[in-house]
Design an enzyme around this catalytic site. Structure first.
Site, PDB file in Angstrom:
ATOM      1  N   ASP A   1      27.874  24.024  22.781  1.00 47.51           N
ATOM      2  CA  ASP A   1      28.408  23.082  21.789  1.00 47.51           C
ATOM      3  C   ASP A   1      27.465  21.868  21.728  1.00 47.51           C
ATOM      4  O   ASP A   1      27.312  21.139  22.707  1.00 47.51           O
ATOM      5  CB  ASP A   1      29.824  22.653  22.218  1.00 47.51           C
ATOM      6  CG  ASP A   1      30.496  21.774  21.179  1.00 47.51           C
ATOM      7  OD1 ASP A   1      29.784  21.033  20.472  1.00 47.51           O
ATOM      8  OD2 ASP A   1      31.730  21.812  21.079  1.00 47.51           O
TER       9      ASP A   1
ATOM     10  N   THR B   1      27.655  19.948  14.397  1.00 51.72           N
ATOM     11  CA  THR B   1      26.968  18.934  15.214  1.00 51.72           C
ATOM     12  C   THR B   1      25.544  19.369  15.565  1.00 51.72           C
ATOM     13  O   THR B   1      24.628  18.552  15.565  1.00 51.72           O
ATOM     14  CB  THR B   1      27.754  18.658  16.516  1.00 51.72           C
ATOM     15  OG1 THR B   1      28.102  19.899  17.118  1.00 51.72           O
ATOM     16  CG2 THR B   1      28.994  17.866  16.244  1.00 51.72           C
ATOM     17  N   THR B   2      25.353  20.664  15.832  1.00 50.63           N
ATOM     18  CA  THR B   2      24.006  21.168  16.153  1.00 50.63           C
ATOM     19  C   THR B   2      23.125  21.143  14.904  1.00 50.63           C
ATOM     20  O   THR B   2      21.983  20.685  14.937  1.00 50.63           O
ATOM     21  CB  THR B   2      24.090  22.607  16.714  1.00 50.63           C
ATOM     22  OG1 THR B   2      25.065  22.626  17.763  1.00 50.63           O
ATOM     23  CG2 THR B   2      22.768  23.074  17.263  1.00 50.63           C
TER      24      THR B   2
ATOM     25  N   ASP C   1      36.934  22.654  17.297  1.00 52.75           N
ATOM     26  CA  ASP C   1      36.052  22.844  16.139  1.00 52.75           C
ATOM     27  C   ASP C   1      36.738  23.687  15.073  1.00 52.75           C
ATOM     28  O   ASP C   1      36.684  23.381  13.879  1.00 52.75           O
ATOM     29  CB  ASP C   1      34.743  23.545  16.563  1.00 52.75           C
ATOM     30  CG  ASP C   1      33.800  22.596  17.282  1.00 52.75           C
ATOM     31  OD1 ASP C   1      34.131  21.405  17.372  1.00 52.75           O
ATOM     32  OD2 ASP C   1      32.737  23.044  17.756  1.00 52.75           O
TER      33      ASP C   1
END
Length: 547
Positions: free
Chosen positions: A61, A94-95, A392
């Site tokens: 994550d 987010t990545t 998520d």
């Protein structure tokens, strides 16, 4: 007569200084992006994080990794802040946002070396952002939020890249049911507050398949007295935010007792006051009393005589959830307790033992607007990771309820952006055309990384994708399992428009912000020098400025 020294401002030196700072910022951003580049896609690698206490976390994550990374460079800190912003805003991507921001900054480097002014580059980036958002809307398709199968397929694309993809059907069901439970209409507006009204309770032990969403609330508590009832059907629930104990005087109060009878009377007053508190509760005939404060032994005795179960020291957040699920109102003073404050929306109250701990269940609620998700699993580490992935998934489900549009996943949206922005760049005249075109090139980093992470051939796959998008097939992307070009409409990988739009906005806005920086000034060392000089009793002499 002495001549005054002539000071000539060297603009080239200033420009060099500015470029130095911008290059340092771009390098720092690239380093942060490279840390989590391998965490994108279903074949992503894991990172092992060591915290200062010696604990170990295994995760892919992006937000969880960047939370633990310690960096000194201010630009790197700014990049890490992006992941947090993205997580708070839409809960996913987010990545992607870090990789994209790093690549957009990287494409700006050649223009800075050719003496393009940063403001020209920023203007081109902002223009590309506006056009990019319009392109995303054009490739998006509407979704029926009531269609469970369609929603589960969407949530599956979120969990497909995580550790929990083995149990993706179960996790998608949990996320969808939890979000549907807490969705409410307030003044004509839809409200979905998953942070406040969905509690994830992680209980080590048992099978992961035993995880479920309760139609009510579960609290890690036990009854206060062993003889109180442990199972009640259709209970009347009272929620309090006050102690059921004798109210003692303030800390300055002194009582001097000279007679034995006076001491006995003091004890009687205590009993009378506690009895009065309990009588106020008994008046509304509840079956269960939850309080956020303590319950004295005497109060337990009086409540037990009336066959009322009491549970004490409940968390404020849990009390709010119980209020939503049962329809009860939290009361601050027992004197204000009314019949309308009693909650009757719960079908079953039960105390169950799981492992060595007791849990209070309030289930079979008629219309619960709050819920508890129970996660079971072999160890705490696995449960932590499942919890992160579930958060998520719930965030994605919530976003779609607010904005029911989907974009094709697997890098298809980014390829559509890359192709269409490159076409629009041809119509731009002047110096802005080249930085605008570089944003189009930067978009290809997502499909390229997906191919690289599963060991495919990026050049071959991206060439095939460009050909498909040139022919107008905007839903073609990368199959993250084997690194081949595939149609996402038939493969069934979709992502919310809200997540894609937020990723694009955050990445380009942050790149523009870092390009505006033309110097990095540290105020730390100067402060240390002043402290050292004051400790030595000396006085700092400013350096002479030589002309």
């Amino acid at each position: 007569m002495m001549q005054q020294p002539i000071i000539v401002m060297n603009t080239n030196t200033e420009r060099e200084q500015g470029r130095k700072a911008q290059n340092a910022n771009i390098q720092a951003a690239k380093v942060v992006a490279d840390i989590i580049r391998t965490c994108l896609g279903p074949r992503s690698m894991l990172k092992m994080l060591l915290d200062p206490m010696g604990g170990i976390v295994l995760t892919n994550d992006g937000n969880a990794i960047l939370r633990e990374v310690e960096v000194a460079h201010p630009a790197a800190k700014s990049m890490i802040e992006l992941a947090r912003t993205q997580d708070e805003e839409v809960g996913d991507g987010t990545t992607s946002v870090i990789i994209l921001a790093g690549e957009v900054l990287n494409t700006a480097m050649p223009f800075l070396e050719r003496n393009f002014h940063p403001i020209t580059i920023i203007a081109a980036f902002k223009r590309a952002l506006e056009d990019g958002l319009a392109i995303l809307k054009s490739v998006a398709k509407p979704v029926q939020t009531e269609d469970r199968a369609q929603m589960l397929a969407l949530i599956k694309s979120t969990i497909g890249t995580k550790m929990t993809k083995t149990w993706s059907d179960l996790m998608c069901g949990l996320a969808y049911d939890a979000v549907k439970t807490v969705a409410t209409e307030v003044n004509g507006r839809r409200e979905v507050d998953i942070k406040r009204y969905v509690r994830v309770e992680k209980i080590p032990g048992g099978e992961i398949e035993e995880s479920c969403v309760l139609d009510g609330i579960m609290v890690n508590k036990d009854i206060t007295h062993p003889k109180m009832r442990r199972r009640i059907e259709n209970p009347r629930v009272v929620l309090l935010d006050c102690p059921l104990e004798y109210k003692k005087g303030e800390s300055q109060t002194n009582v001097e007792v000279t007679d034995e009878a006076h001491w006995a009377r003091l004890l009687e007053i205590e009993e009378e006051q506690v009895k009065e508190l309990c009588d106020q509760i008994i008046r509304v005939k509840p079956d269960i009393v939850f309080t956020e404060k303590g319950v004295s032994d005497l109060a337990q005795h009086y409540l037990l005589k009336q066959n009322i179960t009491a549970i004490r020291r409940v968390r404020k957040t849990d009390n709010n959830r119980i209020a939503r699920a049962t329809g009860a109102t939290i009361v601050n003073r027992v004197e204000d307790l009314k019949e309308s404050d009693v909650g009757e929306g719960c079908g079953l109250f039960e105390v169950r033992k799981i492992g060595d701990e007791y849990f209070v269940y309030l289930v079979q609620c008629k219309d619960p607007k709050a819920c508890t998700v129970i996660l079971r699993g072999p160890s705490k580490d696995i449960l932590q990771e499942i919890d992160r992935n579930l958060q998520d998934a719930m965030a994605v489900a919530r976003n779609v309820l607010f904005e029911p549009f989907l974009c094709p996943g697997g890098g298809a949206s980014e390829m559509a952006l890359a192709y269409q922005l490159a076409q629009k760049a041809n119509a731009i005249s002047g110096a802005e055309q080249w930085p605008y075109r570089s944003v189009a090139e930067a978009m290809e980093v997502i499909p390229r990384t997906l191919v690289q992470n599963c060991g495919g051939n990026p050049i071959k796959v991206l060439t095939a994708l460009r050909a498909k998008h040139a022919a107008g097939h905007t839903s073609w992307g990368v199959d993250g399992e084997n690194g081949k070009a595939i149609d996402m409409a038939t493969y069934g990988i979709w992502e919310p428009l809200a997540v894609k739009a937020q990723t694009l906005k955050t990445a380009i806005e942050s790149a523009c912000l870092l390009l505006r920086v033309d110097d990095i000034v540290s105020g730390v060392r100067r402060q240390d020098q002043l402290q050292q000089s004051s400790m030595q009793g000396g006085q700092q002499v400013p350096e002479d400025v030589q002309g």
